[in-house]
Design a protein around this motif. Structure first.
Motif, short mmCIF file in Angstrom:
data_model
loop_
_atom_site.label_atom_id
_atom_site.label_comp_id
_atom_site.label_asym_id
_atom_site.label_seq_id
_atom_site.Cartn_x
_atom_site.Cartn_y
_atom_site.Cartn_z
N LEU A 189 -8.82 47.48 -38.61
CA LEU A 189 -9.25 46.20 -39.11
C LEU A 189 -10.68 45.88 -38.78
CD1 LEU A 189 -6.67 44.88 -41.31
CD2 LEU A 189 -8.28 46.50 -42.29
N CYS A 190 -10.72 45.58 -36.75
CA CYS A 190 -11.75 45.17 -36.77
C CYS A 190 -12.53 46.12 -36.69
CB CYS A 190 -11.11 44.59 -35.04
SG CYS A 190 -10.68 43.52 -34.91
N GLN A 191 -12.19 47.65 -35.98
CA GLN A 191 -13.19 48.39 -36.04
C GLN A 191 -14.07 49.02 -37.35
OE1 GLN A 191 -11.51 52.03 -33.80
NE2 GLN A 191 -10.39 50.06 -32.01
N GLU A 192 -13.57 49.18 -38.79
CA GLU A 192 -13.85 49.21 -39.42
C GLU A 192 -15.14 48.44 -39.49
OE1 GLU A 192 -10.55 49.81 -42.23
OE2 GLU A 192 -12.09 49.74 -44.68
N PHE A 193 -14.45 47.01 -39.88
CA PHE A 193 -15.28 46.33 -39.86
C PHE A 193 -16.07 45.47 -39.69
CE2 PHE A 193 -12.45 46.34 -43.84
CZ PHE A 193 -12.94 46.32 -44.85
N ASP A 194 -16.27 45.69 -37.83
CA ASP A 194 -17.47 45.70 -36.79
C ASP A 194 -17.16 44.47 -36.07
OD1 ASP A 194 -19.05 46.21 -34.52
OD2 ASP A 194 -20.85 45.75 -35.81
N ALA A 195 -15.90 44.13 -36.68
CA ALA A 195 -15.63 42.35 -36.55
C ALA A 195 -14.58 42.32 -34.65
CB ALA A 195 -14.14 41.98 -36.90
N LEU A 196 -14.49 41.11 -34.34
CA LEU A 196 -14.30 40.89 -32.92
C LEU A 196 -13.01 40.93 -32.91
CD1 LEU A 196 -17.42 38.55 -31.09
CD2 LEU A 196 -16.25 41.15 -30.18
N ALA A 197 -11.85 40.80 -32.12
CA ALA A 197 -10.94 40.13 -32.42
C ALA A 197 -10.63 39.56 -30.62
CB ALA A 197 -9.45 41.06 -31.29
N ILE A 198 -10.25 37.73 -31.07
CA ILE A 198 -10.47 36.32 -30.22
C ILE A 198 -8.81 36.57 -30.03
CG2 ILE A 198 -11.11 34.07 -29.56
CD1 ILE A 198 -13.23 34.71 -31.32
N THR A 199 -8.30 36.39 -28.71
CA THR A 199 -6.81 36.62 -28.81
C THR A 199 -6.32 34.83 -28.13
OG1 THR A 199 -6.46 37.88 -26.46
CG2 THR A 199 -6.15 38.84 -28.80
N ASP A 200 -5.63 34.39 -28.15
CA ASP A 200 -5.10 33.28 -27.41
C ASP A 200 -3.28 34.04 -27.21
OD1 ASP A 200 -3.70 31.00 -26.56
OD2 ASP A 200 -4.74 29.64 -28.07
N GLU A 201 -4.08 34.30 -25.80
CA GLU A 201 -2.49 34.67 -25.12
C GLU A 201 -1.87 33.64 -24.12
OE1 GLU A 201 -2.64 38.47 -24.04
OE2 GLU A 201 -4.40 39.25 -25.13
N ILE A 202 -2.27 32.43 -24.50
CA ILE A 202 -1.89 31.15 -22.95
C ILE A 202 -0.14 31.13 -22.52
CG2 ILE A 202 -1.37 29.18 -25.11
CD1 ILE A 202 -3.11 28.43 -22.21
N TYR A 203 0.88 31.64 -23.93
CA TYR A 203 2.29 31.59 -23.88
C TYR A 203 2.52 32.94 -23.85
CZ TYR A 203 1.73 27.48 -26.29
OH TYR A 203 1.65 26.12 -26.34
N GLU A 204 1.35 33.85 -22.69
CA GLU A 204 2.16 35.53 -22.33
C GLU A 204 2.92 36.47 -21.93
OE1 GLU A 204 -1.50 36.83 -20.78
OE2 GLU A 204 -1.69 35.05 -19.66
N TYR A 205 3.78 34.84 -20.96
CA TYR A 205 5.26 34.68 -19.91
C TYR A 205 6.01 34.59 -20.79
CZ TYR A 205 1.94 36.64 -16.62
OH TYR A 205 0.54 37.21 -15.32
N MET A 206 6.24 33.76 -22.13
CA MET A 206 7.70 33.49 -22.75
C MET A 206 7.33 34.40 -24.14
SD MET A 206 6.29 29.50 -22.31
CE MET A 206 5.70 29.15 -20.49
#
Ligand code: PLP
Length: 392
Positions: A189-206
């Motif tokens: 969807l981001c590619q189709e609508f030329d949108a950015l993905a903003i990720t919050d991965e602060i818990y990535e190790y849990m």
């Protein structure tokens, strides 16, 4: 005198979490509202911070982050997050926590009126972040007990005004770990609508169930993703205020400019200490996960015993519990729980735009010592007595 408060600040209220913390302190309660550890940070980190202060690393760091720390973050991004070609000179900004990273990113990429897609329940900061950057939020509810993404509802939220989507995986408050299929759907969807993905991965190790997938690792997404993470949760140093954003060169230039005028830079001696943290071996992360899994299982047992119908989270360190049985909506439930048995949690409605969806939920945080959780068990066992007049 006229009230000179800007409208963009008037549209959001003070954090409910902090309000619950204050009420909890008044009643000498056990605070399972705010998501910070009550156990010490690793000894080696504390020593590294002291050493840095004593070695006179006490002046402004380079605005976008101490070079050796950016090198370490780039290495971690390439190996752990599988983000290709991260260049510490061009793609990384060290910030005052993931909180400042998100604010600096939103201020840098949003034109007032742009739409930003957000799943609910959501981490409450994203509301004020959107208000301050004058974005219009489009909410997409996660569905069912396992908080699934509904592809049709998600697609319907995208249009030509969509500038970005925020993805928090693993998620606060519901503990959802987005699946590869869901991440791919969002990427498409981001590619189709030329949108950015903003990720919050602060818990990535849990991650207790499933796998951590960084959006920027998916084909074609590195350039249109801003990856945010930080040190607060992984290293039990929420007070150090250290995080970072990884983005393409053009966006990074904008983030660095915004960051410079918001804060100049993150704390220099603590950045030095964070280099030590980034040097910890795999055993640190294995041990972290083992400890958090046992806290999660203990919290689940305690809330189940207390008749709170918890949902076992797949990641992060929070647990949503259904309080319907006690006959009061979330805010009144939490207030009475603090006042009567002395345990604080966060009312579910603070995580929902659609308040009707949140009214039966309460969020408990479990980054606590086993003895803290055991003390909460004793208190929560008194809930039926405290709610005798309202229980259904
Ligand atoms: N993002 C999420 C999803 C969080 O839950 C929190 C803290 O609770 C933060 C960001 C804050 O991170 P930091 O301490 O790095 O600002």
């Amino acid at each position: 005198m006229r009230d000179h408060i800007a409208p963009r600040v008037q549209v959001f209220t003070e954090s409910v979490i902090r309000e619950m913390t204050r009420l909890c302190q008044q009643h000498n309660g056990i605070n399972l509202a705010q998501g910070f550890p009550d156990f010490p940070a690793p000894e080696a980190l504390k020593e590294a911070a002291c050493r840095a202060v004593m070695a006179d690393v006490n002046q402004y760091a380079i605005t976008w982050g101490t070079p050796a720390l950016r090198d370490a973050i780039a290495h971690k991004a390439r190996t752990f997050n599988k983000i290709p070609d991260v260049d510490p000179a061009k793609h990384i900004t060290v910030t005052c926590g993931a909180t400042e990273a998100m604010m600096a990113v939103m201020l840098s990429v949003i034109t007032p009126g742009d739409e930003v897609v957000l799943f609910e329940p959501y981490y409450e900061n994203y509301g004020p972040d959107a208000a301050l950057s004058e974005a219009t939020l489009r909410f997409v509810p996660l569905e069912g007990q396992d908080f699934r993404v509904n592809p049709e509802t998600l697609r319907a939220a995208f249009n030509s005004k969509t500038r970005a989507i925020i993805i928090n995986t693993p998620a606060n408050p519901c503990g959802k770990v987005f699946t590869r299929e869901e991440m791919q759907l969002i990427a498409d969807l981001c590619q189709e609508f030329d949108a950015l993905a903003i990720t919050d991965e602060i818990y990535e190790y849990m991650i207790y169930e499933g796998e951590h997938i960084s959006m920027a690792s998916l084909p074609g997404m590195a350039d249109r993703t801003v990856t945010i993470s930080g040190f607060s949760k992984t290293f039990a140093v929420t007070g150090w205020r250290l995080g970072y954003a990884i983005a393409n060169e053009t966006i990074t230039k904008a983030i660095r400019k915004t960051h410079d005028f918001l804060t100049v830079g993150a704390p220099a001696p603590l950045q030095e200490a964070a280099i030590t943290a980034m040097g910890f071996g795999q055993d640190y992360y294995d041990d972290l996960l083992l400890k958090y899994r046992s806290k999660r299982d203990l919290m689940f047992e305690i809330l189940t015993e207390a008749g709170l119908n918890p949902i076992l989270p797949q990641g992060a360190y929070y647990m949503m519990a259904d309080v319907s049985r006690y006959g009061l909506p979330d805010v009144q439930f939490v207030q009475r729980m603090i006042e009567t048995v002395g345990v604080a949690a966060v009312p579910g409605t603070s995580f929902y735009q659609n308040k009707a969806l949140g009214a039966k939920w309460v969020r408990f945080a479990f980054p606590k010592k086993p003895e803290t959780l055991e003390a909460a068990r004793v208190r929560l066992a008194k809930l039926p007595e405290a709610f005798a007049t309202t229980m259904v």
